[in-house]
Design an enzyme around this catalytic site. Structure first.
Site, PDB file in Angstrom:
ATOM      1  N   LYS A  70       0.824  -1.212   0.000  1.00  0.00           N
ATOM      2  CA  LYS A  70       0.000   0.000   0.000  1.00  0.00           C
ATOM      3  C   LYS A  70       0.857   1.262   0.000  1.00  0.00           C
ATOM      4  O   LYS A  70       0.571   2.212  -0.732  1.00  0.00           O
ATOM      5  CB  LYS A  70      -0.927  -0.031   1.215  1.00  0.00           C
ATOM      6  CG  LYS A  70      -1.875   1.148   1.327  1.00  0.00           C
ATOM      7  CD  LYS A  70      -2.926   0.925   2.387  1.00  0.00           C
ATOM      8  CE  LYS A  70      -2.414   1.031   3.801  1.00  0.00           C
ATOM      9  NZ  LYS A  70      -1.713  -0.112   4.341  1.00  0.00           N
ATOM     10  N   THR A  72       3.969   1.520  -1.076  1.00  0.00           N
ATOM     11  CA  THR A  72       4.646   1.569  -2.371  1.00  0.00           C
ATOM     12  C   THR A  72       3.727   2.145  -3.440  1.00  0.00           C
ATOM     13  O   THR A  72       4.147   2.972  -4.257  1.00  0.00           O
ATOM     14  CB  THR A  72       5.115   0.158  -2.775  1.00  0.00           C
ATOM     15  OG1 THR A  72       5.946  -0.371  -1.734  1.00  0.00           O
ATOM     16  CG2 THR A  72       5.903   0.179  -4.071  1.00  0.00           C
ATOM     17  N   ARG A  93       2.776   8.077   7.099  1.00  0.00           N
ATOM     18  CA  ARG A  93       3.152   7.871   8.499  1.00  0.00           C
ATOM     19  C   ARG A  93       4.646   7.605   8.619  1.00  0.00           C
ATOM     20  O   ARG A  93       5.283   7.172   7.661  1.00  0.00           O
ATOM     21  CB  ARG A  93       2.399   6.679   9.079  1.00  0.00           C
ATOM     22  CG  ARG A  93       0.914   6.872   9.229  1.00  0.00           C
ATOM     23  CD  ARG A  93       0.250   5.613   9.746  1.00  0.00           C
ATOM     24  NE  ARG A  93       0.332   4.537   8.761  1.00  0.00           N
ATOM     25  CZ  ARG A  93       0.095   3.262   9.022  1.00  0.00           C
ATOM     26  NH1 ARG A  93      -0.206   2.875  10.249  1.00  0.00           N
ATOM     27  NH2 ARG A  93       0.174   2.348   8.080  1.00  0.00           N
ATOM     28  N   LYS A 104       8.035  -7.135   9.805  1.00  0.00           N
ATOM     29  CA  LYS A 104       7.411  -6.388   8.717  1.00  0.00           C
ATOM     30  C   LYS A 104       8.410  -5.591   7.883  1.00  0.00           C
ATOM     31  O   LYS A 104       8.206  -5.362   6.691  1.00  0.00           O
ATOM     32  CB  LYS A 104       6.353  -5.439   9.311  1.00  0.00           C
ATOM     33  CG  LYS A 104       5.515  -4.695   8.301  1.00  0.00           C
ATOM     34  CD  LYS A 104       4.424  -3.917   9.017  1.00  0.00           C
ATOM     35  CE  LYS A 104       3.596  -3.088   8.044  1.00  0.00           C
ATOM     36  NZ  LYS A 104       4.324  -1.939   7.518  1.00  0.00           N
ATOM     37  N   ALA A 273      -2.869   1.047  13.253  1.00  0.00           N
ATOM     38  CA  ALA A 273      -4.255   1.081  12.755  1.00  0.00           C
ATOM     39  C   ALA A 273      -5.133   0.016  13.381  1.00  0.00           C
ATOM     40  O   ALA A 273      -6.354   0.134  13.336  1.00  0.00           O
ATOM     41  CB  ALA A 273      -4.260   0.926  11.238  1.00  0.00           C
ATOM     42  N   PHE A 301      -3.447  -0.586   7.216  1.00  0.00           N
ATOM     43  CA  PHE A 301      -4.119  -1.864   7.031  1.00  0.00           C
ATOM     44  C   PHE A 301      -5.270  -1.756   6.029  1.00  0.00           C
ATOM     45  O   PHE A 301      -5.205  -0.955   5.095  1.00  0.00           O
ATOM     46  CB  PHE A 301      -4.574  -2.448   8.366  1.00  0.00           C
ATOM     47  CG  PHE A 301      -3.421  -2.855   9.267  1.00  0.00           C
ATOM     48  CD1 PHE A 301      -2.345  -3.569   8.761  1.00  0.00           C
ATOM     49  CD2 PHE A 301      -3.394  -2.490  10.597  1.00  0.00           C
ATOM     50  CE1 PHE A 301      -1.273  -3.929   9.574  1.00  0.00           C
ATOM     51  CE2 PHE A 301      -2.329  -2.854  11.419  1.00  0.00           C
ATOM     52  CZ  PHE A 301      -1.273  -3.573  10.904  1.00  0.00           C
ATOM     53  N   PHE A 381       3.305  -7.828  -9.296  1.00  0.00           N
ATOM     54  CA  PHE A 381       4.517  -8.557  -8.928  1.00  0.00           C
ATOM     55  C   PHE A 381       5.001  -9.341 -10.139  1.00  0.00           C
ATOM     56  O   PHE A 381       4.216  -9.656 -11.050  1.00  0.00           O
ATOM     57  CB  PHE A 381       4.256  -9.495  -7.752  1.00  0.00           C
ATOM     58  CG  PHE A 381       4.176  -8.790  -6.418  1.00  0.00           C
ATOM     59  CD1 PHE A 381       5.211  -8.894  -5.501  1.00  0.00           C
ATOM     60  CD2 PHE A 381       3.078  -8.008  -6.085  1.00  0.00           C
ATOM     61  CE1 PHE A 381       5.148  -8.245  -4.280  1.00  0.00           C
ATOM     62  CE2 PHE A 381       3.007  -7.350  -4.870  1.00  0.00           C
ATOM     63  CZ  PHE A 381       4.049  -7.462  -3.962  1.00  0.00           C
ATOM     64  N   TRP A 409       6.799  -0.795  -8.294  1.00  0.00           N
ATOM     65  CA  TRP A 409       8.059  -1.299  -7.745  1.00  0.00           C
ATOM     66  C   TRP A 409       9.122  -1.327  -8.841  1.00  0.00           C
ATOM     67  O   TRP A 409      10.255  -0.889  -8.625  1.00  0.00           O
ATOM     68  CB  TRP A 409       7.884  -2.699  -7.159  1.00  0.00           C
ATOM     69  CG  TRP A 409       9.029  -3.144  -6.297  1.00  0.00           C
ATOM     70  CD1 TRP A 409       9.133  -3.060  -4.946  1.00  0.00           C
ATOM     71  CD2 TRP A 409      10.273  -3.732  -6.742  1.00  0.00           C
ATOM     72  NE1 TRP A 409      10.342  -3.548  -4.511  1.00  0.00           N
ATOM     73  CE2 TRP A 409      11.070  -3.965  -5.591  1.00  0.00           C
ATOM     74  CE3 TRP A 409      10.791  -4.075  -7.986  1.00  0.00           C
ATOM     75  CZ2 TRP A 409      12.334  -4.534  -5.657  1.00  0.00           C
ATOM     76  CZ3 TRP A 409      12.071  -4.628  -8.051  1.00  0.00           C
ATOM     77  CH2 TRP A 409      12.827  -4.862  -6.893  1.00  0.00           C
TER      78      TRP A 409
END
Length: 557
Positions: A70, A72, A93, A104, A273, A301, A381, A409
C-alpha cells in the site's frame, strides 16, 4: 533482483531546499536536519488553500503474509500524478522501529517507488518517536511519583491506573512488569507494563492535534484513573500537559523528504491502525494540502480498519474530505484469500484469484458506504500472469469500478500513469464534498460499534463481556459516550478472528473491554487478542542489518 536499499543507493538525492522549492517553500523557512531532511513550520499551513486542493485516500484489501504494498502504491501514485502534470505531494506515516527490526520491515515503499533517505526514515529519522516516548513516560513517572508522594498527592488509587510505559521496540519481556520494588523509597509496588510507542495515546493525541496549544490541551485531557473517593483524574490534574507539550515542540512540525523521483514527501506521526486510528497527523495532511494541488495519503491496514478510522475520526476532526479512494490489491493476496497455500502463491492459479475476489468486493462495497469514488490499483509482482490479472480486471468491470495495473516497484511513476489518470478522473467527477460518515458521534457507543461491525465487517451480532459492560457504564459516567469509536481488531480478517479469510459471514464480534482515550478524543472497543507490545520472531530482521566502516547501512528492506 536488487533489494530496496540497493536501489535506493543508486538514486542521487537532491538537496532538501530543491524539494521545498517545488512546494514554494523558501530555504529560510526550513528547519534543516542535514542535506536531505527538514521540518516544516506550522505557519506554512493555509487552511483556506487546503480546502480547495484535492485529497486522495489509499487503502487496501485485508492484509496477508504475501503483502499488498500500500505504501509503495501511494508513493508510486504520487509519482504518476506528477508525471501527468499535477503538482502532487505524498503524505505518510513514520515507520516504527519495532517492525523494522522484527518481521514487517520498514515503511518507506520499495523498488523504484520509495521515500528517501530510507535508512534515516526507517531508523531515528528526526527524533519524533523518541520525543513521543519521552512525553509518554514523563506522565508515567509523574503518576507514580504522585502515588508515592504524601505531601503533594491527589489521592490517586493505583489500582485504577491503566497508563503504561512505552518504547519504540518489540520486546515481549516487558509486556507485564512490576514497578515500585525496592522498599519505601522506590515507590508503591503495582503491576504495569510496556506498549510499543506507536500504540501510545500520546501518539494518537499528537496526530489529531491542530497546533501546539491544541496539543497541550489534548494531552491534559488524558484520563489517568480515579482517586480513592472515585473522582476522575486527568493529566492536567498532575500539571503534566505543559511539560509533555514542551518535549514535543519540535516533533509537532512535519518532516519533509523526497521520493525516488524527487517528488515532495511529508512524513509525520505513526499510530497503529489495529489499535489507534492508523493515519499520519492532521497537521501533515493540512500541510500537504496547503502546498500541493493533490495530496496522496494512506490509512493503515485494510479499508474496514485504517480507512474507516481515517474517515470517521480524522476527517471529521480535521474537516477533511477525500475526493477519491484507491483500493490496493495484489494477485498473491487474492490467491491467499482464495485459500491458496502460502508456499504456492507464486504459482499461477486463476481459480484461487477468483475465489479471493470476494474480499476485494466487500472492501469496494465498504468504500461506497461512505459515498466515495473507488479506484482499484492492482500492485503488480513479477510472477503475476496475464490470465490472473484478467480475472481481477473482469471483476472490477462487473462491479463498475475503474482498475489499473500499477507496476510501481519496477517502474516507479511510469508504472502508475494509467492509475494516475483514473484517479484524476475520479477526483474531478466530484463536485464539493460527497463524503458521508458511517455514524453520528451523538449516537450511543453500542450503536456506533454496531454500525461499524455490521456494515464494515459484516458481523451478524455484537457480544459484550461483563467487563465491557462495566466499561460502557464508566464511559457514560465520565461523559465521554459522545466520542467516536476506534475499534481495535485484527487486521488479518474482516472479522475479529484472524483465521477467517476472504469474506466471512454470519459471525459474532466480541467486545472484551473498552479503553478510554479521552486525550486523543475516542474510545477503544477491544476485540480479539490485540497485542500492544509485539515480540520478535525466531529470526528477526535485525539479524540482516549491518553497517560498514564508512557508515553504510545494509539489510534494511
Amino acid at each position: 533482483m536488487p533489494t530496496d536499499i540497493e536501489i535506493a543507493r543508486t538514486i542521487r538525492l537532491r538537496h532538501i531546499r530543491e524539494i521545498a522549492g517545488q512546494l514554494g517553500v523558501r530555504e529560510d523557512d526550513l528547519h534543516l536536519y542535514g542535506k536531505y531532511k527538514a521540518k516544516l513550520p506550522l505557519a506554512l499551513i493555509d487552511l483556506e488553500r487546503a480546502k480547495k486542493n484535492t485529497l486522495i485516500l489509499v487503502s487496501a484489501i485485508s492484509p496477508t503474509p504475501a503483502g499488498e504494498g500500500k505504501t509503495t502504491v501511494s508513493i508510486g501514485l504520487a509519482l504518476g500524478l506528477n508525471r501527468i502534470g499535477i503538482k502532487t505531494a505524498v503524505v505518510l506515516r513514520e515507520p516504527s522501529m519495532g517492525p523494522v527490526f522484527g518481521v514487517k520491515g520498514g515503511a518507506t515503499g520499495g523498488g523504484r517507488s520509495q521515500v528517501l533517505p530510507m535508512e534515516d526514515i526507517n531508523l531515528h529519522f528526526t527524533g519524533d518517536f523518541a520525543a513521543i516516548e519521552k512525553a509518554h513516560n514523563l506522565l508515567a513517572a509523574l503518576i507514580d511519583n504522585n502515588v508515592q508522594n504524601r505531601t503533594n498527592s491527589l489521592g490517586l488509587d493505583p489500582r485504577t491506573v491503566a497508563w503504561r510505559r512505552v518504547m519504540d521496540m518489540n520486546d515481549r519481556s516487558l509486556r507485564k512488569i512490576i514497578v515500585g520494588l525496592g522498599g519505601t523509597m522506590s515507590g508503591v509496588p503495582r503491576e504495569t507494563g510496556f506498549d510499543i510507542a506507536a500504540a501510545s495515546e500520546v501518539m494518537a493525541v499528537f496526530c489529531l492535534a491542530n497546533d501546539l496549544l491544541h496539543l497541550k490541551e489534548k494531552l491534559g485531557n488524558i484520563f489517568i484513573g480515579y482517586t480513592y473517593d472515585r473522582r476522575p483524574v486527568y493529566a492536567r490534574d498532575l500539571k503534566a500537559h505543559g511539560a509533555m507539550a514542551a518535549l514535543l515542540k519540535n516533533a509537532i512540525m512535519p518532516n519533509l523528504v523526497q521520493t525516488s523521483e524527487g517528488t515532495p514527501a511529508i512524513i509525520h506521526g505513526g499510530p497503529f491502525a489495529n489499535i489507534a486510528h492508523g493515519c499520519n497527523s492532521i497537521i501533515a495532511t493540512r500541510m500537504g494540502l496547503s502546498l500541493a494541488d493533490y495530496v496522496v495519503t494512506e490509512a493503515g491496514f485494510a479499508f474496514e480498519l485504517g480507512a474507516e478510522k481515517f474517515l470517521d475520526i480524522k476527517c471529521r476532526y480535521a474537516g477533511l474530505c477525500p475526493s477519491a479512494a484507491v483500493l490496493v490489491a495484489t494477485v498473491r493476496a487474492l490467491k491467499y484469500h482464495g485459500h491458496a497455500p502460502l508456499n504456492r502463491l507464486s504459482s499461477p492459479d486463476p481459480a484461487a484469484v477468483r475465489r479471493g475476489l470476494e474480499n476485494l468486493e466487500k472492501h469496494v462495497e465498504n468504500m461506497k458506504q461512505f459515498n466515495l469514488v473507488p479506484v482499484v490499483a492492482l500492485n503488480r509482482f513479477a510472477g503475476d500472469t496475464e490470465e490472473e490479472i484478467a480475472v481481477v480486471r473482469a471483476k472490477c468491470a462487473e462491479l463498475g469500478v475503474p482498475a489499473a495495473v500499477a507496476d510501481v516497484w519496477g517502474q516507479g511513476g511510469a508504472g502508475a500513469e494509467e492509475l494516475a489518470e483514473l484517479v484524476r478522473r475520479a477526483a474531478e467527477s466530484r463536485e464539493g464534498c460527497g463524503f458521508t460518515p458511517l455514524y453520528e458521534w451523538e449516537w450511543p457507543v453500542e450503536r456506533k460499534i454496531a454500525a461499524i461491525a455490521g456494515t464494515m465487517y459484516g458481523a451478524r451480532h455484537i457480544d459484550y463481556t461483563s467487563r465491557a459492560r462495566k466499561d460502557l457504564e464508566k464511559i457514560q459516567g465520565l461523559g465521554l459516550d459522545r466520542l467516536p469509536v476506534c475499534i481495535a481488531k485484527t487486521q488479518k480478517s474482516l472479522s475479529d478472528n484472524p483465521e477467517l479469510l476472504g469474506r466471512p459471514k454470519d459471525f459474532v464480534v466480541t467486545v472484551r473491554e473498552i479503553e478510554i482515550a479521552a486525550g486523543a478524543g475516542f474510545v477503544i472497543p477491544i476485540t480479539g487478542d490485540i497485542m500492544r507490545m509485539p515480540g520478535l520472531p525466531e529470526h528477526p530482521a535485525s539479524e540482516h542489518i549491518d553497517i560498514d566502516e564508512a557508515g553504510n547501512i545494509t539489510g534494511l528492506f
